[in-house]
Write a protein that holds these residues in place. Structure first.
Motif, PDB file in Angstrom:
ATOM      1  N   GLU A 738       0.836  -1.209   0.000  1.00 54.00           N
ATOM      2  CA  GLU A 738       0.000   0.000   0.000  1.00 54.00           C
ATOM      3  C   GLU A 738       0.870   1.259   0.000  1.00 54.00           C
ATOM      4  O   GLU A 738       0.597   2.218  -0.723  1.00 54.00           O
ATOM      5  CB  GLU A 738      -0.915  -0.010   1.231  1.00 54.00           C
ATOM      6  N   ARG A 739       1.936   1.256   0.817  1.00 57.68           N
ATOM      7  CA  ARG A 739       2.806   2.425   0.893  1.00 57.68           C
ATOM      8  C   ARG A 739       3.450   2.709  -0.460  1.00 57.68           C
ATOM      9  O   ARG A 739       3.515   3.851  -0.924  1.00 57.68           O
ATOM     10  CB  ARG A 739       3.893   2.196   1.940  1.00 57.68           C
ATOM     11  N   GLY A 745       2.576   6.644  -6.980  1.00 55.90           N
ATOM     12  CA  GLY A 745       1.441   6.997  -7.826  1.00 55.90           C
ATOM     13  C   GLY A 745       1.052   5.888  -8.773  1.00 55.90           C
ATOM     14  O   GLY A 745       0.730   6.119  -9.947  1.00 55.90           O
ATOM     15  N   ALA A 746       1.089   4.662  -8.283  1.00 54.80           N
ATOM     16  CA  ALA A 746       0.805   3.502  -9.134  1.00 54.80           C
ATOM     17  C   ALA A 746      -0.635   3.526  -9.630  1.00 54.80           C
ATOM     18  O   ALA A 746      -1.555   3.890  -8.892  1.00 54.80           O
ATOM     19  CB  ALA A 746       1.066   2.213  -8.365  1.00 54.80           C
ATOM     20  N   ASN A 765      -4.845  -7.996   0.684  1.00 51.83           N
ATOM     21  CA  ASN A 765      -4.295  -6.868  -0.047  1.00 51.83           C
ATOM     22  C   ASN A 765      -5.355  -6.168  -0.894  1.00 51.83           C
ATOM     23  O   ASN A 765      -5.409  -4.934  -0.944  1.00 51.83           O
ATOM     24  CB  ASN A 765      -3.148  -7.333  -0.955  1.00 51.83           C
ATOM     25  N   VAL A 766      -6.171  -6.952  -1.576  1.00 54.00           N
ATOM     26  CA  VAL A 766      -7.225  -6.358  -2.407  1.00 54.00           C
ATOM     27  C   VAL A 766      -8.163  -5.519  -1.539  1.00 54.00           C
ATOM     28  O   VAL A 766      -8.501  -4.375  -1.881  1.00 54.00           O
ATOM     29  CB  VAL A 766      -8.004  -7.453  -3.163  1.00 54.00           C
ATOM     30  N   ALA A 768      -7.559  -4.138   1.414  1.00 54.64           N
ATOM     31  CA  ALA A 768      -6.880  -2.953   1.943  1.00 54.64           C
ATOM     32  C   ALA A 768      -6.690  -1.882   0.882  1.00 54.64           C
ATOM     33  O   ALA A 768      -6.890  -0.671   1.147  1.00 54.64           O
ATOM     34  CB  ALA A 768      -5.533  -3.360   2.523  1.00 54.64           C
ATOM     35  N   LEU A 769      -6.322  -2.290  -0.318  1.00 52.55           N
ATOM     36  CA  LEU A 769      -6.114  -1.316  -1.385  1.00 52.55           C
ATOM     37  C   LEU A 769      -7.430  -0.689  -1.833  1.00 52.55           C
ATOM     38  O   LEU A 769      -7.474   0.501  -2.179  1.00 52.55           O
ATOM     39  CB  LEU A 769      -5.411  -1.985  -2.568  1.00 52.55           C
ATOM     40  N   ARG A 770      -8.492  -1.461  -1.837  1.00 52.22           N
ATOM     41  CA  ARG A 770      -9.799  -0.906  -2.184  1.00 52.22           C
ATOM     42  C   ARG A 770     -10.189   0.222  -1.216  1.00 52.22           C
ATOM     43  O   ARG A 770     -10.739   1.242  -1.609  1.00 52.22           O
ATOM     44  CB  ARG A 770     -10.865  -2.003  -2.119  1.00 52.22           C
ATOM     45  N   LYS A 771      -9.865   0.011   0.041  1.00 55.02           N
ATOM     46  CA  LYS A 771     -10.239   0.986   1.064  1.00 55.02           C
ATOM     47  C   LYS A 771      -9.335   2.215   1.030  1.00 55.02           C
ATOM     48  O   LYS A 771      -9.808   3.351   1.111  1.00 55.02           O
ATOM     49  CB  LYS A 771     -10.162   0.325   2.441  1.00 55.02           C
ATOM     50  N   ALA A 772      -8.008   1.992   0.903  1.00 54.76           N
ATOM     51  CA  ALA A 772      -7.050   3.098   0.992  1.00 54.76           C
ATOM     52  C   ALA A 772      -6.841   3.819  -0.335  1.00 54.76           C
ATOM     53  O   ALA A 772      -6.667   5.044  -0.368  1.00 54.76           O
ATOM     54  CB  ALA A 772      -5.715   2.574   1.510  1.00 54.76           C
TER      55      ALA A 772
END
Length: 819
Positions: A738-739, A745-746, A765-766, A768-772
């Motif tokens: 995530e960091r 800027g991916a 991971n999916v 967490a990335l959806r949320k952040a």
């Protein structure tokens, strides 16, 4: 009390039964899933359970023994020092593997076998990756030492993807104990080859050449998909065949419950398997079902072979008695004026050009001789082999009279090469056989000793018989010996051809193959081509199996085609008829200096765009870079070079890969060539103040998983297509992914996993990335991952390979992708 190497009578008898392959044995099933059910979880490695929860590991082994397994595998799939180093345990590889072997031994008792398991290292060997052959050996060595010390009965090198990595593993084992038994097992894909492009028949013949007790296939697919592969392994190996397939993957449509798996296993036995077990998601229940169904079933005994097996990574070239003549192209020889300056300067583009030209002209093998004084011949041999293998899929002949140079070539090449050659002098044959057996090669021997070359055939045959006796004593198959008939210059001795022919006839009666360096006979004579062709025809009639000659001399190819037809080695005249239209009355010149002098900057014909694309497709980074540089100097727009040169070439490479004509090595070579051009053009663009931003992709193998070979290939292919790639490596925590995505800027995050036990990290991971970072798209892949699973966890896309991943990224960023 028995020593570590001694076996109980029951185990010794069972091991001999395994080596004979005349009755069915059951291997155990999966380990990872059962460990997870009993408390193991990433980021810890399965191998850590050998020290922390030995009771759990022992109980799993015991469950398989109780289910009917004859052989149990140690819990050491990732037990190499390289793999364990990711948890700071690299220095404890021997300790962990010894503990694992002892646990398996305790569960198996004295009437079952323990296979010391060794999986792949997870890194590509040079030139496609950064791991050296010697580094691979070093990583395997403590693992094998621990397994031997812990009581393993044999080593099982399994789930292999790269034959050359397995060659390094076998060499490491032989360093520790040259006589310790081992088996090799490879993972195949649906098209019937490994991901690196090797078919079953190559692996089978190599396993026999290197001295394995068995060859096999495991993982990757279900049992139904392995029937044809097992049949091919059985037909070619001359060894017992292992097979242990998957029972399915999480959320995969194809699942194999125990009874269905056992029914498929019966088909595998009928196809030639002598040892059957299970891999991913198989359980003791699967072994019990097979025990019930397969007990009493007869197996097909190993097939005896007399074939002379030359092989590259992707092609088997069978030769020897009763088969078409094997032509070894002699063009890559540093003693030739047209080749010498290129070898001396390290201009390997010229070597690549000669390799392609000789293959096109009909060579079956390519001789590589870099014997120049004043250069580092060991390093030159490594680079020459890499250059030739990048340009041709033919097997190689490693040509040197220096054992260290020969060994460098054997380590660098993939497949079954010819060692060219050793003499019958005291100790030379033993050294040659040692190298051939250590790496899996055919050995050529010259019947000359300290007294020179015997004048008559009888004298030569005394030496040949001594060579054969040495091979028999050392357990080296006669079918892997090639003996040179040694014909000297007819201008110096008119009787030498007669002696050479008589020697050829006698050699064939000993079960060896025969060889001649064709041009020796005409040395010092005019019209050498005429003499060479006549001599070739006479030698073929006398039983010549292998000829070292110039394939660019068209008359040689014509004589071989006609000779094979007249000797009865061309059934229904198929080969002759396919070539007849191209035959001419006049032979081409013996050596084309233009072919030898092909340099990275000299086109082969056609416009500059076609030349650039061809260089990329052929995987020649030097030539591609030089052609791109010439365009730069001419003022061609860098974006145009990428769009008209690089992109179409990579599109062609992708099509070749998807059609099964290109495999991982060619893919990486072409990507390297494309990257050479792209890097230069992007530098020009940046220097002008402009920019080309196709998008940033963050890649990572999820936490707890140490397998990133596929992810690395995806990274290489994306970079070659102009994308910015941030590769975080393997065993990467969710927060770090995530960091990185936020910091760089991916636009896309790509996640990889091989182990079924680490797949839940993908879903984390999916989520967490959806949320952040809801704007970031997430794609997934890996051996254990399916499209169904990617949909279940909410990923934006799935790809099974690198070419598909590039297409997926392009479609997502261009907003043309629909699930």
């Amino acid at each position: 009390m028995m020593t570590k190497k001694e076996k109980s009578p029951g185990r010794a008898a069972l091991l001999e039964r395994l080596k004979r392959g005349d009755s069915l044995l059951l291997l155990d099933g999966g380990m990872g899933t059962m460990l997870a059910e009993k408390g193991w979880a990433p980021p810890a490695l399965p191998e850590e359970m050998n020290l922390e929860r030995p009771d759990v590991v022992r109980s799993i082994h015991r469950a398989y023994v109780d289910a009917g397994a004859d052989i149990v595998e140690t819990n050491t799939f990732g037990g190499s020092s390289l793999k364990l180093a990711h948890r700071g345990l690299g220095g404890r590889s021997a300790e962990i593997c010894e503990a694992a072997a002892r646990l398996a031994r305790e569960a198996a008792g004295d009437d079952h076998l323990v296979a010391g398991c060794a999986g792949p290292l997870g890194e590509l060997l040079e030139p496609f990756g950064s791991l050296s052959f010697e580094g691979a050996m070093e990583a395997f060595r403590p693992q094998f030492q621990g397994l031997i010390d812990g009581g393993a009965d044999f080593i099982l090198i399994e789930t292999a993807l790269d034959l050359r990595e397995v060659k390094a593993a076998v060499a490491a084992l032989k360093d520790l104990d040259g006589g310790f038994p081992f088996a090799v097992s490879f993972t195949f894909e649906q098209q019937g080859r490994t991901v690196t492009g090797t078919p079953p028949e190559v692996l089978a013949h190599w396993a026999r050449a290197v001295g394995a007790i068995a060859a096999g296939a495991n993982c990757g697919m279900g049992p139904g998909a392995y029937v044809e592969i097992v049949s091919l392994l059985h037909a070619h190996a001359g060894l017992p065949v292992f097979v242990y397939a998957n029972a399915g993957l999480p959320d995969d449509a194809e699942q194999w419950p125990p009874e269905d798996y056992a029914a498929a296993a019966e088909r595998l036995v009928k196809a030639g398997a002598a040892v059957i077990g299970g891999c991913c998601r198989t359980t003791p229940g699967h072994i019990t079902a097979m025990k019930r169904r397969l007990t009493g079933l007869s197996v097909l005994p190993p097939v005896r072979h007399d074939v002379l097996p030359f092989a590259s990574r992707s092609r088997l070239v069978p030769g020897g008695r009763g088969r078409p003549l094997t032509l070894v192209g002699e063009g890559i020889n540093a003693s030739r004026p047209a080749v010498k300056p290129h070898v001396a300067s390290g201009a390997w583009g010229a070597v690549r050009g000669l390799a392609r030209a000789q293959q096109k002209a009909g060579a079956n093998l390519l001789d590589v001789n870099i014997g120049l004084p004043g250069i580092d011949q060991v390093e030159a041999m490594k680079k020459a082999v890499a250059a030739v293998e990048s340009a041709s899929d033919l097997p190689l002949s490693i040509d040197s009279d220096r054992p260290d140079v020969v060994e460098a070539g054997l380590r660098a090449c993939t497949g079954i090469p010819l060692i060219n050659s050793v003499t019958a002098k005291a100790g030379e044959v033993e050294k040659g056989i040692g190298l051939a057996r250590r790496y899996g090669a055919v050995l050529a021997v010259l019947p000359l000793d300290e007294q020179g070359i015997p004048e008559g055939a009888d004298g030569r045959m005394v030496l040949v018989e001594r060579v054969v006796a040495t091979a028999d004593r050392m357990g080296f198959p006669r079918s892997l010996l090639v003996v040179d008939g040694l014909c000297m210059a007819v201008g110096a001795d008119a009787g030498t051809p007669r002696v050479g022919l008589e020697t050829l006839r006698c050699i064939g009666n000993l079960g060896c193959s025969t060889m001649l360096g064709l041009s020796n006979v005409s040395h010092g004579m005019p019209a050498r081509g005429v003499i060479n062709r006549a001599w070739l025809a006479m030698a073929m009639a006398a039983g010549l199996d292998v000829a070292i000659a110039n394939p660019l001399d068209r008359g040689i190819a014509e004589t071989i085609a006609a000779g094979d037809l007249l000797c009865g080695h061309d059934k229904d005249a198929k080969k002759f008829l396919s070539l007849a239209d191209g035959f001419s009355r006049t032979a081409a010149p013996p050596i084309s200096k233009a072919a030898a002098e092909e340099s990275p900057a000299s086109p082969e014909g056609g416009d500059e765009w076609a030349e650039l694309r061809r260089a990329i497709v052929q995987g020649d980074p030097d030539k591609a870079g030089a052609l791109g540089g010439a365009m730069d100097e001419a003022g061609t727009d860098p974006v145009t070079i990428i769009n008209l040169g690089v992109v179409p070439a990579l599109t062609e490479v992708g099509a070749l890969y998807e059609s099964g004509r290109y495999f991982l090595p060619q893919l990486l070579s072409s990507a390297s060539a494309a990257q050479r051009v792209c890097d230069a053009e992007l530098e020009r663009i940046a220097a002008s103040g402009a920019s080309v931003d196709k998008g940033t992709v963050v890649l990572a193998t999820v936490e707890g998983d140490l397998h990133d070979l596929g992810k690395n290939v995806v990274a290489t292919m994306l970079r070659s297509h102009g994308y910015t790639v941030v590769d975080l490596g393997k065993n990467v925590p969710c927060a770090e992914i995530e960091r990185a995505a936020r910091e760089h800027g991916a636009r896309i995050v790509g996640l990889s996993a091989l182990m079924t036990s680490t797949m839940p990290r993908m879903e984390e991971n999916v989520t967490a990335l959806r949320k952040a970072l809801p704007q970031v798209r997430v794609i997934v892949g890996g051996a254990s991952v399916s499209d169904d699973y990617s949909r279940k966890i909410g990923a934006d896309g799935y790809s099974s390979d690198a070419i598909g991943a590039v297409k997926l990224v392009s479609q997502i960023l261009e907003k043309t992708y629909e699930r």
